[in-house]
Scaffold this motif. Structure first.
Motif, PDB file in Angstrom:
ATOM      1  N   ARG A 122      81.248   2.480  -6.556  1.00  0.00           N
ATOM      2  CA  ARG A 122      80.298   1.754  -5.712  1.00  0.00           C
ATOM      3  C   ARG A 122      78.884   2.327  -5.787  1.00  0.00           C
ATOM      4  O   ARG A 122      77.898   1.576  -5.826  1.00  0.00           O
ATOM      5  CB  ARG A 122      80.800   1.777  -4.257  1.00  0.00           C
ATOM      6  CG  ARG A 122      79.845   1.135  -3.268  1.00  0.00           C
ATOM      7  CD  ARG A 122      79.804  -0.365  -3.419  1.00  0.00           C
ATOM      8  NE  ARG A 122      78.734  -0.952  -2.601  1.00  0.00           N
ATOM      9  CZ  ARG A 122      77.599  -1.423  -3.089  1.00  0.00           C
ATOM     10  NH1 ARG A 122      77.381  -1.387  -4.387  1.00  0.00           N
ATOM     11  NH2 ARG A 122      76.681  -1.938  -2.307  1.00  0.00           N
ATOM     12  N   SER A 123      78.751   3.639  -5.789  1.00  0.00           N
ATOM     13  CA  SER A 123      77.417   4.246  -5.725  1.00  0.00           C
ATOM     14  C   SER A 123      76.542   3.893  -6.923  1.00  0.00           C
ATOM     15  O   SER A 123      75.374   3.520  -6.739  1.00  0.00           O
ATOM     16  CB  SER A 123      77.545   5.762  -5.565  1.00  0.00           C
ATOM     17  OG  SER A 123      78.190   6.082  -4.339  1.00  0.00           O
ATOM     18  N   PRO A 124      77.044   3.973  -8.178  1.00  0.00           N
ATOM     19  CA  PRO A 124      76.193   3.544  -9.302  1.00  0.00           C
ATOM     20  C   PRO A 124      75.767   2.080  -9.187  1.00  0.00           C
ATOM     21  O   PRO A 124      74.646   1.733  -9.593  1.00  0.00           O
ATOM     22  CB  PRO A 124      77.075   3.789 -10.533  1.00  0.00           C
ATOM     23  CG  PRO A 124      77.999   4.884 -10.115  1.00  0.00           C
ATOM     24  CD  PRO A 124      78.282   4.604  -8.672  1.00  0.00           C
ATOM     25  N   ARG A 125      76.622   1.225  -8.623  1.00  0.00           N
ATOM     26  CA  ARG A 125      76.236  -0.179  -8.439  1.00  0.00           C
ATOM     27  C   ARG A 125      75.105  -0.290  -7.419  1.00  0.00           C
ATOM     28  O   ARG A 125      74.191  -1.114  -7.569  1.00  0.00           O
ATOM     29  CB  ARG A 125      77.437  -1.011  -7.994  1.00  0.00           C
ATOM     30  CG  ARG A 125      78.427  -1.303  -9.105  1.00  0.00           C
ATOM     31  CD  ARG A 125      79.258  -2.543  -8.789  1.00  0.00           C
ATOM     32  NE  ARG A 125      79.977  -2.426  -7.536  1.00  0.00           N
ATOM     33  CZ  ARG A 125      81.206  -1.935  -7.416  1.00  0.00           C
ATOM     34  NH1 ARG A 125      81.848  -1.518  -8.494  1.00  0.00           N
ATOM     35  NH2 ARG A 125      81.799  -1.875  -6.238  1.00  0.00           N
ATOM     36  N   LEU A 126      75.165   0.533  -6.369  1.00  0.00           N
ATOM     37  CA  LEU A 126      74.088   0.541  -5.386  1.00  0.00           C
ATOM     38  C   LEU A 126      72.764   0.913  -6.052  1.00  0.00           C
ATOM     39  O   LEU A 126      71.729   0.286  -5.781  1.00  0.00           O
ATOM     40  CB  LEU A 126      74.419   1.541  -4.267  1.00  0.00           C
ATOM     41  CG  LEU A 126      73.279   1.843  -3.283  1.00  0.00           C
ATOM     42  CD1 LEU A 126      72.910   0.599  -2.484  1.00  0.00           C
ATOM     43  CD2 LEU A 126      73.665   3.005  -2.351  1.00  0.00           C
ATOM     44  N   TYR A 127      72.792   1.921  -6.923  1.00  0.00           N
ATOM     45  CA  TYR A 127      71.562   2.333  -7.604  1.00  0.00           C
ATOM     46  C   TYR A 127      71.004   1.189  -8.452  1.00  0.00           C
ATOM     47  O   TYR A 127      69.783   0.968  -8.491  1.00  0.00           O
ATOM     48  CB  TYR A 127      71.820   3.558  -8.481  1.00  0.00           C
ATOM     49  CG  TYR A 127      72.356   4.766  -7.728  1.00  0.00           C
ATOM     50  CD1 TYR A 127      72.132   4.920  -6.364  1.00  0.00           C
ATOM     51  CD2 TYR A 127      73.099   5.749  -8.382  1.00  0.00           C
ATOM     52  CE1 TYR A 127      72.628   6.011  -5.668  1.00  0.00           C
ATOM     53  CE2 TYR A 127      73.591   6.848  -7.702  1.00  0.00           C
ATOM     54  CZ  TYR A 127      73.369   6.977  -6.354  1.00  0.00           C
ATOM     55  OH  TYR A 127      73.864   8.061  -5.665  1.00  0.00           O
ATOM     56  N   GLU A 128      71.880   0.459  -9.124  1.00  0.00           N
ATOM     57  CA  GLU A 128      71.417  -0.667  -9.943  1.00  0.00           C
ATOM     58  C   GLU A 128      70.818  -1.771  -9.071  1.00  0.00           C
ATOM     59  O   GLU A 128      69.810  -2.388  -9.430  1.00  0.00           O
ATOM     60  CB  GLU A 128      72.581  -1.219 -10.777  1.00  0.00           C
ATOM     61  CG  GLU A 128      73.022  -0.322 -11.922  1.00  0.00           C
ATOM     62  CD  GLU A 128      71.904  -0.058 -12.905  1.00  0.00           C
ATOM     63  OE1 GLU A 128      71.123  -0.990 -13.207  1.00  0.00           O
ATOM     64  OE2 GLU A 128      71.784   1.090 -13.368  1.00  0.00           O
ATOM     65  N   GLU A 129      71.434  -2.025  -7.931  1.00  0.00           N
ATOM     66  CA  GLU A 129      70.892  -3.038  -7.013  1.00  0.00           C
ATOM     67  C   GLU A 129      69.508  -2.627  -6.506  1.00  0.00           C
ATOM     68  O   GLU A 129      68.596  -3.457  -6.425  1.00  0.00           O
ATOM     69  CB  GLU A 129      71.854  -3.227  -5.836  1.00  0.00           C
ATOM     70  CG  GLU A 129      73.184  -3.864  -6.221  1.00  0.00           C
ATOM     71  CD  GLU A 129      74.190  -3.823  -5.081  1.00  0.00           C
ATOM     72  OE1 GLU A 129      73.798  -3.392  -3.964  1.00  0.00           O
ATOM     73  OE2 GLU A 129      75.367  -4.192  -5.300  1.00  0.00           O
ATOM     74  N   LEU A 130      69.355  -1.354  -6.172  1.00  0.00           N
ATOM     75  CA  LEU A 130      68.057  -0.880  -5.711  1.00  0.00           C
ATOM     76  C   LEU A 130      67.013  -0.965  -6.822  1.00  0.00           C
ATOM     77  O   LEU A 130      65.852  -1.323  -6.567  1.00  0.00           O
ATOM     78  CB  LEU A 130      68.178   0.561  -5.200  1.00  0.00           C
ATOM     79  CG  LEU A 130      68.971   0.756  -3.896  1.00  0.00           C
ATOM     80  CD1 LEU A 130      69.129   2.237  -3.585  1.00  0.00           C
ATOM     81  CD2 LEU A 130      68.289   0.048  -2.738  1.00  0.00           C
TER      82      LEU A 130
END
Length: 1024
Positions: free
Chosen positions: A628-636
Motif C-alpha cells: 500500500r505505501s508505495p502506491r500512496l507515494y505514486e498517488e501523491l
C-alpha cells in the motif's frame, strides 16, 4: 588428545564450559548497543560557508575557490564536489575509505582555519561538518503554538535542548525553525540627515563602545589592581545612550537618530508540525550506546519539561527512531523464532533425541557469535540480526553431520562413547573443510571497500563468528551430548519413522536418478551446462540495482520553486503539499520546513541549506505496508505534479550510500553558457526516454536579480561615497551587523542596524532609501541609481574543481533504474560535445560501480581460497575440480530465483551469490570425501560413487533443508534489503542440492581421483 575425545571423556569440564558460554552470551545480549543501522563513519567532511547577499558567481570566486585550493593539498582525496548557491557555498570532500574519518576531519578544519583570512570577513557562518550515523537525529520534537512569540518559543526550545544535552549517551541537541532574536537598531534616515550623522559613523560608534579591552593591572603600594575599562554593553539603555557624533557643541546619541529594541531577524527558516506553527528540537546519540536507553533518558527530561509548559504551548514528540528499531528487531525476532521452528521440523528425520542434540548448537553458537560481535565493537542492528538469521540455517550443518554419523555408528553396534569418538574421527576433516570453505565465502565480505562494504560489514561478521562457534560446538559439546543422550545400539534400530520414510524416498527417487545419470555421464553434463548458460543469459532480464528502499514508515517531500522565488511563493507550494497530506488517513503527522531541509533523520540524506526557494516535508505513516505505501507515494506524485511553478518530489528513504537521484547525467566543461546549452539538449533526451520522471535541469532556470546600476558620476557630484550607498542598501534590506549583545545569563544576540521595516523587504523599500552625502544632507537612492532586472546563474556545481551541470531523474514505477540509465546513455551518444566537455554517469550507476568494485576481488578471494582449502584437504586437483563443479549450479539457481520473485541483482543479492559459493560446496565435500574413503577401503569406483551418494545424500538433504528453513522467513518478509540475499541462497541451495547430488557423482565418474587402497576393509566399512 583430540578435542572431541577430551570433551566426551572429561564431561565435567565440558559442562562448565557450556555454562560459561551461555552466561557470556546473555551478558553480551544485555550490553550490546542496539541501533537501526550499523555505525557508519564515512571520511566525507563538508565545509559550509554562509555569505548572505552574495550571488553564486561571487560565492564560487570568493569562497569556494580558496577552500578547494587549500583542501586539494591534502593527501588521500578521492573527489571534491562543491555547490555555489545564492548566499551559500558547500564543499564536500570525500577521502579514500581506508583513511581515518576523524583524522581527515581534523585536517580539513586545520586547512579551513589556515585560509580564514583569505575569505570574506563578513561571512555569517563557516563550519566543517562531520558525516556518519552518529550525526543522525534519533528524536525530533515540536513545540507548537499559534500565538507565542518566536523569542518565547526559542527560549523554551533552548531550555529543552540544554536539558537533553546532559542525558548520558546524547551527543548533541539542537533547536530549529525560528528567526533568531536580535537587538534591532532601526535608524531614521531623516533624523540622521538633520543631525549630519552617517550610517558609517553609527556603526563605528557601536563597535567601539561595545569593545571589551582589558586595561591591564597597576601596583598600588603592596597590592595589585586590575584596571576596568568601559567594557561591553549591559543593557539596551546603554546602547541607546551611545554617543555617535558631536555637532556644534551638541552630543548626538543613538536614541536621537534610531529606535533600539528587541526584534527578530528576517524569517529565512520556519517550521510547522502537522499544519501548526512550531519550532523543532532534535537530539543525536553517541556511538556505541543503546538508542533505547538514550531515548528513555531523553523522554524522562521531556516529561518534566512538558509539565512546566505555558498553556499556549504544547510539545509533540513526532519522530522517534527507536520505533523503527523496535519494529525491525521485533520482526527479525519473530523471523528468528519461526526459523528455529522450521529448522527443528527439518531435523525430525534424525529422531527426537538427535534433533534435540543438534538444536543445542543453536543457542551455544549464537551466544559465542553474539559475544564476539560485542567484543569486536559491532552493534545489534538490522544487518547483524539478518546475519544471525542467515547463520541460523548454517550453524547446525556441522552438528547435523556429526550427529547423523554418530547415529549411524550406533546403528552399526558401537557403544555410545565409542560411537561419539569414532564417528567424529571419521567426519572431522570433512566438517573442517566444509566450515573453512564457508568461512572463505564470507571472509572477503568483511573487507569490501567503499561505503557499501562498510555498511554491510556487521552481516558477514555475525555469520563468521557464529559459524566458527558452530564448528567449535560440533567438535566439543555435540559429541559429549550425543554420548549421553542418543539411544544405545540395542534401542536405535533402523531409526524412527521419519528417518525410514526419508531413507526410503532417497532409495526410490534419488538412487535410480543417480544410476541413470551415471549411465549417461556426457549427456548429463551437457544438460547441466545448458542450464547454467541459460541462467546466465537471464542477467539482463533481472537487471541491476544498488540498495533498495529502507521500508520504514517515513518519507520526504522536497519542494523547489524557481530560483529567486520569495519565501511566500515557496510557502504556497508547501501549504498545497500539507493540505494534500492532511486528506490522507495513512499519514500520522509531518514536519514542514520552509526555507530549509528537515534536520537530518537518516544517515544518507543531507538537508538542503537555508534558501528561500526550498522547502521539505518529513512525514510519518501509521505503519509501512509493502504494497500500500508505495502506491500512496505514486498517488501523491501524480497529485503534486498538478501544481504549477514548483518541482515537488516524493521520495522514500533508501539504504546505501547517498545519491542525489537514481539517474544522474553530469555535463562538465569550463563555460557556463555552453554548459547550459548542452544541459538543455541532454534534458530533452532524458525526458524523451521511456521510464523517466521528475527530470530536473537546475541551470535551465536562470535566477532574476535586480541590478541597482549605481551612476558613479552622479554620486560624485552629490558627494555620495559608493561605500555609503552599499552600507545603506544593506541596512535597508539585509541589515548591518554592529556586534554582539550579551545578556546576564550568557546568551549572545546580534546587534543589527536596519531601516524601519516590517516583515521581509519588498521592492518599494528602494523608494524610501536615502543615502547620506559628505555634507550630511540625505540623497534619495533613486537619484544615483537606475535599477533594472538582469538574469544570473542560480547554481554553480563543480566536480574535482571542474564546473559541471547535474541533470537528475527518477525511474517511473515498474521500470528498472539500471535499464533506464543504459537507455538514457545510449541516446546521449548522439549529443555533439565540443572539445573540453564531457559526460559522466552519476546516481545509482556510479554508486553501483563503487559498491560493486570490490565484489570481483571478494569473489576471486573466495573462489581461490576455497580451492586452496580443497587442495589441502584432498591433495588432488581432480577432487578439487569435482567439488568446485557445483558452484555454477548454485549460481544458476540463485539467478532463476531472483527472476521468479521479481528482485533485481542488487548489492545484497550479489553478497548472497558470494556467500552461496561456500554454502553449497559443503555438500560436494561430503560426497567426494566419502567416495575417497570408500575407495581407500578397496571399494570399486562405480560402487563407491553409488554408495557415497546414497549414504551421504541424507545429511546433505538435511543440512540444505535446515539452511532453507532458516532463511525462509527472511525471504518471504518482503524486505528489499535482505530478502534478495535469502532468495538467492535458497534458489542456489535447491539447485545445488537436487542437481549437485547428481552432477558431483557424474563428475567424479568422469574425472576419478587417483586413490590407492590402504589394505583390507576396516571396521568402518561395515557402517556402509
Amino acid at each position: 588428545m583430540r578435542i572431541w575425545k577430551f570433551s566426551v571423556e572429561r564431561w565435567q569440564f565440558t559442562l562448565v564450559l557450556f555454562g560459561l558460554l551461555i552466561a557470556v552470551g546473555v551478558n553480551s545480549l544485555a550490553n550490546i548497543p542496539r541501533s537501526e543501522d550499523p555505525e557508519f563513519h564515512p571520511p566525507i567532511p563538508t565545509v559550509v560557508a554562509v555569505y548572505p547577499g552574495a550571488d553564486p558567481q561571487d560565492i564560487e570566486k570568493l569562497v569556494v575557490d580558496p577552500i578547494e585550493d587549500a583542501i586539494n593539498e591534502l593527501d588521500d582525496i578521492k573527489r571534491i564536489d562543491s555547490r555555489s548557491m545564492d548566499g551559500v557555498g558547500v564543499v564536500m570532500i570525500e577521502f579514500h575509505w581506508h583513511t581515518d574519518a576523524d583524522d581527515k576531519y581534523d585536517e580539513v578544519i586545520r586547512e579551513v582555519n589556515r585560509i580564514r583570512g583569505q575569505l570574506p570577513a563578513d561571512l555569517a557562518a563557516l563550519e566543517v561538518r562531520k558525516a556518519g550515523s552518529g550525526m543522525v537525529n534519533i528524536v525530533q520534537m515540536a513545540l507548537v503554538s499559534a500565538d507565542a512569540s518566536y523569542r518565547e518559543l526559542k527560549e523554551l526550545a533552548e531550555e529543552l535542548r540544554d536539558s537533553i544535552e546532559t542525558v548520558p549517551g546524547v551527543r548533541r541537541s539542537e533547536s530549529w525553525a525560528f528567526p533568531q532574536p536580535e537587538v534591532r537598531i532601526a535608524v531614521d534616515l531623516e533624523r540622521m540627515g538633520r543631525t549630519g550623522v552617517t550610517l558609517g559613523q553609527v556603526e563605528l560608534a557601536l563597535r567601539g563602545e561595545n569593545a571589551s579591552i582589558p586595561g591591564g593591572a597597576v601596583d598600588v603600594g603592596l597590592r595589585k589592581y586590575n584596571l576596568k575599562t568601559s567594557g561591553s554593553y549591559e543593557s539596551l539603555g546603554e546602547i541607546a545612550d551611545t554617543v555617535v557624533a558631536s555637532r556644534d557643541g551638541r552630543i548626538v546619541r543613538l536614541r536621537d537618530v534610531a529606535e533600539v529594541g528587541w526584534d527578530t531577524t528576517e524569517e529565512r527558516y520556519t517550521g510547522r508540525f502537522t499544519g501548526e506553527r512550531a519550532v523543532f528540537v532534535t537530539a543525536t546519540a553517541k556511538d556505541r550506546v543503546d538508542v533505547f536507553a538514550v531515548r528513555e533518558g531523553i523522554y524522562g527530561r521531556v516529561d518534566r519539561f512538558t509539565s512546566a509548559l505555558p498553556d499556549n504551548v504544547r510539545l509533540e514528540r513526532g519522530f522517534d527512531q527507536t520505533r523503527n528499531v523496535k519494529h525491525r528487531l521485533t520482526r527479525l525476532g519473530l523471523d528468528f523464532a519461526l526459523a528455529i521452528g522450521l529448522v527443528l521440523l527439518t531435523l525430525l528425520p534424525l529422531g527426537v533425541r538427535a534433533s534435540l542434540v543438534v538444536m543445542i548448537s543453536i543457542p551455544l553458537s549464537l551466544a559465542i557469535g553474539l559475544s564476539a560481535l560485542y567484543f569486536t565493537g559491532f552493534s545489534l542492528n538490522q544487518l547483524s540480526i539478518a546475519g544471525f538469521v542467515l547463520a541460523l540455517g548454517l550453524l547446525v550443518d556441522d552438528s547435523i553431520v556429526v550427529v547423523e554419523n554418530i547415529a549411524r555408528y550406533l546403528r552399526a553396534g558401537y557403544s555410545r562413547v565409542e560411537a561419539a569418538i569414532a564417528a567424529t574421527d571419521q567426519i572431522a576433516l570433512a566438517v573442517l573443510g566444509c566450515t573453512v570453505t564457508l568461512l572463505f565465502a564470507f571472509l572477503p565480505l568483511l573487507f569490501l571497500p567503499e561505503g557499501a562494504g562498510i555498511f554491510i560489514r556487521s552481516l558477514p561478521a555475525a555469520v563468521l563468528y557464529t559459524v566458527l562457534a558452530s564448528l567449535f560446538v560440533a567438535y566439543t559439546v555435540i559429541p559429549f551430548l550425543a554420548s549421553r543422550v542418543l539411544k544405545p545400539a540395542g534401542e536405535s534400530g533402523e531409526g524412527g519413522r521419519a528417518l525410514k520414510m526419508l531413507t526410503g524416498a532417497i532409495r526410490r527417487v534419488y538412487v535410480p536418478a543417480l544410476q541413470r545419470a551415471l549411465g549417461k555421464p556426457l549427456q548429463t553434463m551437457i544438460a547441466a551446462t545448458v542450464f547454467v548458460g541459460g541462467s546466465l543469459a537471464l542477467v539482463p532480464l533481472i537487471g541491476f540495482s544498488v540498495f533498495p528502499s529502507a521500508d520504514i514508515p517515513q518519507f520526504r517531500v522536497t519542494i523547489e520553486t524557481p530560483d529567486g522565488a520569495s519565501l511566500a511563493d515557496t510557502d504556497r507550494a508547501l501549504r498545497f503539499v500539507e493540505d494534500e497530506l492532511a486528506q490522507r488517513p495513512e499519514v500520522k503527522h509531518w514536519f514542514a520546513n520552509l526555507g530549509r531541509g528537515n534536520p537530518r533523520v537518516y544517515y544518507n540524506i543531507l538537508p538542503e541549506e537555508t534558501n528561500a526557494n526550498v522547502a521539505e516535508v518529513f512525514a510519518e505513516l501509521h505503519e509501512y505496508e509493502p504494497r500500500r505505501s508505495p502506491r500512496l507515494y505514486e498517488e501523491l506524485r501524480a497529485k503534486f505534479a498538478e501544481y504549477p511553478g514548483a518541482r515537488i518530489i516524493v521520495e522514500s528513504y533508501q539504504n546505501g550510500p547517498p545519491i542525489n537521484a537514481p539517474i544522474e547525467v553530469a555535463v562538465s566543461g569550463p563555460d557556463l553558457e555552453q554548459l547550459r546549452t548542452l544541459a538543455a539538449q541532454a534534458e530533452a533526451i532524458i525526458e524523451g526516454t521511456p521510464g523517466t520522471r521528475d527530470v530536473d535541469n537546475p541551470v535551465q532556470r536562470l535566477r532574476t536579480d535586480l541590478d541597482l546600476r549605481i551612476d558613479p558620476q552622479k554620486a560624485a557630484l552629490l558627494g555620495v561615497a559608493p561605500v555609503e550607498i552599499d552600507r545603506t542598501v544593506r541596512a535597508a534590506v539585509a541589515g548591518l551587523s554592529a556586534g554582539k549583545f550579551r545578556e546576564p545569563d550568557g546568551d549572545e544576540y546580534d546587534i543589527t542596524l536596519r531601516l524601519p521595516m516590517q516583515g521581509r523587504p519588498t521592492l518599494d523599500v528602494l523608494d524610501r532609501i536615502e543615502v547620506a552625502s559628505a555634507s550630511g544632507r540625505p540623497v534619495p537612492l533613486r537619484q544615483v541609481a537606475a535599477p533594472e532586472f538582469s538574469a544570473a546563474t542560480s547554481l554553480i556545481r563543480r566536480h574535482d574543481r571542474e564546473r559541471e551541470v547535474l541533470i537528475t531523474a527518477h525511474p517511473e514505477a515498474g521500470f528498472n533504474t539500471g535499464r533506464v540509465t543504459r537507455e538514457v546513455f545510449g541516446r546521449l551518444e548522439s549529443l555533439d560535445l565540443p572539445g573540453g566537455y564531457n559526460l559522466r554517469a552519476g546516481g545509482e550507476f556510479e554508486a553501483r560501480q563503487e559498491s560493486f568494485g570490490g565484489i570481483g576481488t571478494a569473489v576471486l578471494v573466495a573462489v581461490f581460497g576455497i580451492l586452496a582449502v580443497l587442495v589441502l584437504e584432498f591433495g588432488s586437483f581432480r577432487s578439487m575440480l569435482i567439488v568446485a563443479g557445483v558452484i555454477p549450479l548454485g549460481v544458476a539457481g540463485g539467478l532463476v530465483a531472483l527472476l521468479v520473485t521479481g528482485y533485481t541483482l542488487s548489492f545484497t543479492a550479489t553478497i548472497g551469490l558470494v556467500a552461496l559459493i561456500g554454502i553449497q560446496i559443503k555438500n560436494s565435500i561430503l560426497l567426494v570425501d566419502f567416495s575417497n574413503q570408500l575407495r581407500e577401503q578397496g571399494v570399486a569406483l562405480e560402487e563407491a560413487i553409488a554408495r557415497a551418494g546414497e549414504i551421504r545424500f541424507l545429511p546433505i538433504l538435511l543440512t540444505s533443508a535446515t539452511a532453507i528453513g532458516g532463511l525462509l522467513p527472511l525471504a518471504v518478509q518482503g524486505s528489499g534489503l535482505y530478502s534478495p540475499l535469502a532468495i538467492v541462497i535458497i534458489g542456489g541451495l535447491l539447485s545445488s542440492t537436487l542437481l549437485g547430488g547428481i552432477i558431483t557423482p557424474v563428475m567424479y565418474r568422469l574425472l576419478p581421483p587417483k586413490i590407492e587402497p590402504k589394505g583390507p576393509e576396516q571396521r568402518d566399512a561395515a557402517l556402509a
